[in-house]
Design a protein around this motif. Structure first.
Motif, mmCIF file in Angstrom:
data_model
loop_
_atom_site.group_PDB
_atom_site.id
_atom_site.type_symbol
_atom_site.label_atom_id
_atom_site.label_comp_id
_atom_site.label_asym_id
_atom_site.label_seq_id
_atom_site.Cartn_x
_atom_site.Cartn_y
_atom_site.Cartn_z
ATOM 1 N N ARG A 163 0.812 -1.220 0.000
ATOM 2 C CA ARG A 163 0.000 0.000 0.000
ATOM 3 C C ARG A 163 0.843 1.266 0.000
ATOM 4 O O ARG A 163 0.348 2.339 -0.376
ATOM 5 N N ILE A 164 2.111 1.169 0.416
ATOM 6 C CA ILE A 164 2.958 2.359 0.435
ATOM 7 C C ILE A 164 4.231 2.141 -0.386
ATOM 8 O O ILE A 164 5.158 2.953 -0.312
ATOM 9 N N ARG A 165 4.275 1.083 -1.178
ATOM 10 C CA ARG A 165 5.478 0.794 -1.951
ATOM 11 C C ARG A 165 5.629 1.787 -3.095
ATOM 12 O O ARG A 165 4.677 2.101 -3.800
ATOM 13 N N GLY A 166 6.834 2.284 -3.273
ATOM 14 C CA GLY A 166 7.128 3.199 -4.370
ATOM 15 C C GLY A 166 7.907 2.508 -5.463
ATOM 16 O O GLY A 166 7.650 1.351 -5.804
ATOM 17 N N ARG A 167 8.907 3.217 -5.992
ATOM 18 C CA ARG A 167 9.725 2.656 -7.067
ATOM 19 C C ARG A 167 10.535 1.464 -6.596
ATOM 20 O O ARG A 167 10.772 0.513 -7.353
ATOM 21 N N LEU A 168 10.960 1.500 -5.341
ATOM 22 C CA LEU A 168 11.800 0.445 -4.779
ATOM 23 C C LEU A 168 10.988 -0.448 -3.844
ATOM 24 O O LEU A 168 9.977 -0.013 -3.285
ATOM 25 N N PRO A 169 11.432 -1.698 -3.646
ATOM 26 C CA PRO A 169 10.634 -2.645 -2.858
ATOM 27 C C PRO A 169 10.800 -2.529 -1.352
ATOM 28 O O PRO A 169 10.307 -3.371 -0.610
ATOM 29 N N PHE A 170 11.484 -1.488 -0.874
ATOM 30 C CA PHE A 170 11.744 -1.391 0.556
ATOM 31 C C PHE A 170 11.431 0.007 1.080
ATOM 32 O O PHE A 170 11.280 0.962 0.314
ATOM 33 N N ILE A 171 11.340 0.107 2.400
ATOM 34 C CA ILE A 171 11.236 1.383 3.099
ATOM 35 C C ILE A 171 12.292 1.397 4.196
ATOM 36 O O ILE A 171 12.806 0.347 4.603
ATOM 37 N N GLN A 172 12.603 2.585 4.673
ATOM 38 C CA GLN A 172 13.546 2.721 5.785
ATOM 39 C C GLN A 172 12.835 3.396 6.946
ATOM 40 O O GLN A 172 12.351 4.524 6.815
ATOM 41 N N GLU A 173 12.755 2.688 8.069
ATOM 42 C CA GLU A 173 12.047 3.191 9.248
ATOM 43 C C GLU A 173 13.040 3.622 10.328
ATOM 44 O O GLU A 173 14.013 2.920 10.611
ATOM 45 N N PHE A 174 12.744 4.782 10.938
ATOM 46 C CA PHE A 174 13.525 5.291 12.067
ATOM 47 C C PHE A 174 12.646 5.195 13.311
ATOM 48 O O PHE A 174 11.591 5.829 13.377
ATOM 49 N N GLU A 175 13.093 4.413 14.273
ATOM 50 C CA GLU A 175 12.303 4.181 15.487
ATOM 51 C C GLU A 175 12.922 4.941 16.662
ATOM 52 O O GLU A 175 14.108 4.753 16.990
ATOM 53 N N TYR A 176 12.111 5.794 17.281
ATOM 54 C CA TYR A 176 12.574 6.621 18.399
ATOM 55 C C TYR A 176 11.755 6.325 19.654
ATOM 56 O O TYR A 176 10.550 6.064 19.576
ATOM 57 N N VAL A 177 12.419 6.413 20.795
ATOM 58 C CA VAL A 177 11.732 6.246 22.088
ATOM 59 C C VAL A 177 11.979 7.500 22.927
ATOM 60 O O VAL A 177 13.053 8.103 22.854
ATOM 61 N N PRO A 178 10.976 7.916 23.737
ATOM 62 C CA PRO A 178 11.148 9.110 24.576
ATOM 63 C C PRO A 178 11.986 8.800 25.817
ATOM 64 O O PRO A 178 11.570 8.043 26.685
ATOM 65 N N ARG A 179 13.174 9.366 25.882
ATOM 66 C CA ARG A 179 14.064 9.140 27.034
ATOM 67 C C ARG A 179 13.963 10.264 28.059
ATOM 68 O O ARG A 179 14.309 10.091 29.228
ATOM 69 N N SER A 180 13.500 11.423 27.600
ATOM 70 C CA SER A 180 13.361 12.582 28.491
ATOM 71 C C SER A 180 12.325 13.510 27.874
ATOM 72 O O SER A 180 11.753 13.216 26.828
#
Length: 254
Positions: A163-180
């Motif tokens: 559903r969100i695939r573009g020209r390339l077969p992959f996505i890059q996800e950045f996962e963040y957690v609240p430390r402060s």
């Protein structure tokens, strides 16, 4: 004849080496360098010289994960040529690094492959790692998230949902957690996905994962209803105010 036989299996054949002017670049910028060829023990006909930009991404099948190599783009440097024994030839090159090239963050690697297409022979090749840095727009988002008290937990380049695939077969996800900061104890995490839309603009998909509160919160978390997805765009115009934009979005959905 014997030397030709050896060259066909890669022994004593022509060698290729790509030398980059700069191994650090931003997607959308021009990459420049030179391809150097040194002839082998015998004369060889080369059909073409090419460069390809490559990375790996994670696929998951039957609860098993494995990595897959993928070519982001490929560029022809020259057409057919004849390389004489021990002859040295240089070809300057330049190409625009595709805007959807992932950042070299976390375990994500990007490299440049140089190859010679040689008929009836093992094609000699060369690999050179490149460091892909964030654009000013992406850097503004990452800096804003860090300033709001989030720490980077993981960067993963993985197979994209259709559903969100573009020209390339992959996505890059950045996962963040609240430390402060104001979201510690309020959110479990946020995830960011960057997609270039042209003209220096980047679309950001942000997933906001709320921390469960009480029985209703636990029930929502169990059903996956504690996650919200928000899209917004970043450009040179609004990048200076992006921290406040992100804070307003998180406040709205948390």
């Amino acid at each position: 004849m014997f030397n030709k036989m050896l060259s066909s299996i890669g022994i004593g054949s022509a060698k290729v080496d790509a030398q980059l002017d700069n191994t650090q670049c931003i997607a959308g910028e021009t990459v420049k360098g030179v391809v150097k060829i040194v002839g082998g023990k015998t004369e060889q006909q080369i059909d073409q010289i090419y460069l390809s930009v490559n990375t790996k991404y994670i696929k998951e099948r039957d609860d098993k994960k494995y990595s897959v190599d993928v070519i982001i783009d490929k560029f022809k440097i020259t057409d057919s040529l004849l390389v004489k024994p021990e002859e040295q030839i240089e070809f300057p090159f330049s190409f625009v690094l595709p805007e959807d090239t992932p950042l070299t963050a976390g375990r994500t690697k990007v490299w440049l492959s140089t190859g010679l297409d040689i008929k009836n022979a093992i094609d000699p090749g060369d690999k050179d790692s490149i460091e892909v840095k964030p654009s000013p727009e992406v850097a503004a988002v990452l800096e804003a998230v860090h300033t709001l008290g989030f720490s980077l937990r993981e960067v993963e380049t993985k197979e994209a949902p259709r559903r969100i695939r573009g020209r390339l077969p992959f996505i890059q996800e950045f996962e963040y957690v609240p430390r402060s900061g104001p979201y510690k104890g309020v959110l479990d995490e946020i995830e960011l996905l960057f997609t270039p839309t042209g003209n220096g603009q980047v679309e950001v998909i942000m997933q906001i994962d709320k921390r469960a509160r009480g029985l209703s919160g636990l029930f929502a978390e169990a059903l996956g209803q504690d996650e919200s997805y928000v899209r917004f765009e970043v450009s040179k115009t609004n990048a200076p105010e992006i921290q406040q934009t992100i804070r307003n979005i998180i406040d709205q959905y948390s």
